[in-house]
Write an enzyme that holds these catalytic residues in place. Structure first.
Site, PDB file in Angstrom:
ATOM      1  N   LYS A 188       0.879  -1.182   0.000  1.00 15.81           N
ATOM      2  CA  LYS A 188       0.000   0.000   0.000  1.00 15.81           C
ATOM      3  C   LYS A 188       0.902   1.214   0.000  1.00 15.81           C
ATOM      4  CE  LYS A 188      -1.707   2.892   2.320  1.00 15.81           C
ATOM      5  NZ  LYS A 188      -1.453   4.266   1.827  1.00 15.81           N
ATOM      6  N   GLY A 224      -7.525   4.740   4.973  1.00  9.95           N
ATOM      7  CA  GLY A 224      -8.327   3.629   5.501  1.00  9.95           C
ATOM      8  C   GLY A 224      -7.938   2.293   4.890  1.00  9.95           C
ATOM      9  N   GLY A 226      -4.930   1.345   4.416  1.00 14.49           N
ATOM     10  CA  GLY A 226      -3.843   0.863   5.274  1.00 14.49           C
ATOM     11  C   GLY A 226      -4.425   0.215   6.517  1.00 14.49           C
ATOM     12  N   GLU A 264       8.882   0.901  11.413  1.00 16.34           N
ATOM     13  CA  GLU A 264      10.014   1.822  11.203  1.00 16.34           C
ATOM     14  C   GLU A 264       9.441   3.222  11.285  1.00 16.34           C
ATOM     15  OE1 GLU A 264      13.092   1.070  10.934  1.00 16.34           O
ATOM     16  OE2 GLU A 264      13.005  -1.075  10.554  1.00 16.34           O
ATOM     17  N   CYS A 298      14.032  10.091   7.752  1.00 20.13           N
ATOM     18  CA  CYS A 298      13.818   9.772   9.171  1.00 20.13           C
ATOM     19  C   CYS A 298      15.121   9.727   9.946  1.00 20.13           C
ATOM     20  CB  CYS A 298      13.102   8.435   9.266  1.00 20.13           C
ATOM     21  SG  CYS A 298      13.962   7.152   8.359  1.00 20.13           S
ATOM     22  N   GLU A 397       9.571  15.770  15.511  1.00 21.46           N
ATOM     23  CA  GLU A 397      10.086  15.589  14.156  1.00 21.46           C
ATOM     24  C   GLU A 397       9.451  16.641  13.240  1.00 21.46           C
ATOM     25  OE1 GLU A 397       8.823  12.044  11.979  1.00 21.46           O
ATOM     26  OE2 GLU A 397      10.941  11.634  11.612  1.00 21.46           O
TER      27      GLU A 397
END
Ligand code: NAD
Length: 493
Positions: A188, A224, A226, A264, A298, A397
């Site tokens: 996805k 949704g 996911g 992750e 990240c 972040e």
């Protein structure tokens, strides 16, 4: 196997890959936007819940009713075939990737394209060479002599959910080991980067021998879908990369079916400069790190921890590098900082810049949209000083080219500041004395550390986070093992 396609340019009539077929989305299409120009450059297939249901069904059937999970050599063949087919399309993929992701073109020679495609070969090698069985010899529990053996087996159906910042890297870091392990997959893709996934689906369908249902690729703006992957009992494992907030939702959604969940997540990593370091080199590298791909990584080090006695010097050097490199057209080979992915992401970064000012921070450089660029979601590389580690811009972040500089009072203080974070994804340290460098590496609670510019990124290096940066490891043998179960078999002898 069909002929190679002359062009990969997405065709919205056939963007989803479900059960081996390229099919349109039942929900129509959605716009794909070039973040450097804000122009709509095409359409992607809008999948709905029924499409996702069909993809899960296909993956389940392929896992349960084919030899895929047991035929290690065939899986290695398919992965190498995919690698070679994608490499043959490199130029076209590069052009479409820069247009969709807004990433600097130089990165497509590494982690934004060619690196992760090449890494499929590493996973193919693992499929072929892994120790699938381990002989434990004989033992006599309850007085009965048994021969024991361990067998590594694929987990089953994997739901892979990915973000937009390094779409090829993250898509292949999931697809590669999952398929090598013998799983079947539903990918996805992120709503901002559907083409990067759809193009791979097209190559799989038209240029490889992957059996129907083994790989399914779904694009949609609907988050949704996911969630649907996380709740569906036919899915055995969720491999998720994204924000820590969404990671919490994924874990909660997977709980009722006790899904294996591999996460992750975000980071707020520290770049530590010790007092015996070459400060100019270290701070320039910290600046380069934070502006690369507009800080949308990240593992990027977004807190610069420098000796208090050299704070002014550190600010001057860092500022100068940020200003020299600036932000620019991602298609130019010399550009390191392109646009942010979307207006929503630029709004988020600008909200944090406002917050930094409200918290009493000093914007040493940047903090605005670049002059003369009235199109594209650009932000100038930015350095913030005057705030301590408790400020929100030092803790949360931001995911933009924004560096916060914070003074430290010695090595232990630097370690404590680095660890004073809910995250623990990555980090860097610069200095001269090997013992002090080693003590910092040992002290910082984080999944990866670079010493004096060391680069850990590679297919065989496990990547992942401590604390709220995630659960599990991606890449390397440890990442491959995330997609395996262990079966213990005993036979009386
Ligand atoms: P995001 O969390 O908003 O979305 C990631 C993916 O999750 C998307 O595909 C999205 O559609 C899907 N999603 C959203 N809500 C969901 C739900 N409730 N259930 C299941 N799936 C859902 O993240 P993003 O904005 O796309 O990406 C940026 C984030 O990703 C940053 O926080 C960054 O640190 C993180 N990231 C982490 C790594 C890593 O390896 N640790 C790598 C890259 C990015």
């Amino acid at each position: 196997m069909a002929q190679a396609t002359p062009t990969l340019r997405p065709d919205t009539a056939s963007d989803l890959l479900i059960d081996g077929e390229l099919v349109p989305g039942s929900g129509g299409t959605f716009d794909v936007v070039d973040p450097a120009t804000e122009e709509v450059i095409g359409q992607a297939a809008q999948a709905d819940a029924a499409d996702m249901d069909a993809a899960i069904d296909a993956a389940r059937r392929a896992f349960d009713h084919t030899d895929w999970s047991r035929d290690h050599a065939f899986r290695a063949h398919c992965l190498r075939q995919l690698r070679d087919a994608l490499l043959a399309h490199t130029d076209e993929l590069r052009e479409l990737t820069v247009a969709e992701v807004g990433c600097p073109v130089f990165l497509t020679h590494g982690p934004q394209l060619v690196g992760p495609i090449t890494d499929l070969g590493y996973f193919a090698d693992l499929a072929e060479n892994y120790a699938w069985t381990t002989d434990l010899g004989e033992a006599s529990p309850l007085g009965i002599k048994n021969h024991r053996e361990l067998r590594a087996e694929a987990v089953g159906v994997v739901g892979a959910i990915t973000p937009w910042n390094f779409p090829h890297q993250i898509n292949f870091a999931k697809i590669g080991p999952a398929l090598a392990a013998g799983c079947t997959v539903i990918l996805k893709a992120a709503p901002d980067t559907p083409w990067c996934a759809a193009l791979v689906g097209r190559v799989i369908a038209e240029e490889t021998d992957f059996p129907p249902g083994v790989v399914n690729i779904v694009t949609s703006t609907d988050h949704g879908l996911g969630e649907q992957l996380c709740t569906d009992p036919r899915v055995d494992l969720i491999s998720f990369t994204g924000s820590t907030d969404t990671g919490r939702k994924v874990m909660a959604a997977g709980a009722p079916t006790l899904k294996k969940v591999f996460l992750e997540l975000g980071g707020k990593s520290a770049f530590i400069v010790l007092d015996d370091a070459d400060l100019a080199t270290a701070c320039s590298m910290a600046a380069v790190n934070v502006l690369t791909h507009a800080g949308q990584g990240c593992a990027i080090t977004t807190r610069l921890l420098v000796p208090r006695s050299r704070l002014d010097e550190a600010i001057a050097t860092t500022k100068s590098t940020l200003e020299t490199l600036g932000a620019g057209d991602p298609n130019e080979p010399g550009t390191m900082c392109g646009p942010l992915i979307s207006e929503r992401q630029r709004d988020r970064v600008e909200d944090y810049l406002r917050l930094a000012r409200e918290e009493g921070g000093v914007i040493e450089t940047g903090g605005r949209r670049p002059a003369g660029r009235d199109r594209g979601f650009f932000i100038e590389p930015t350095l913030i000083s005057g705030l301590d580690n408790s400020s929100r811009v030092a803790r949360e972040e931001i995911f933009g080219p924004v560096l916060v500089v914070i003074p430290h009072d010695g090595d232990q203080d630097a370690i404590d500041l680095a660890n004073d974070s809910p995250y623990g994804l990555s980090g860097a340290v610069w200095g001269t004395d090997p013992d002090r460098l080693n003590a910092v590496v040992n002290g910082v609670r984080t999944g990866t550390m670079g010493v004096n510019g060391g680069i850990w990124y590679s297919a065989d290096v496990p990547f992942g986070g401590y604390k709220q940066s995630g659960i599990g490891r991606e890449m390397g043998e440890a990442g491959f093992a995330e997609y395996l179960e262990i079966k213990a078999v005993a036979t009386p002898v």
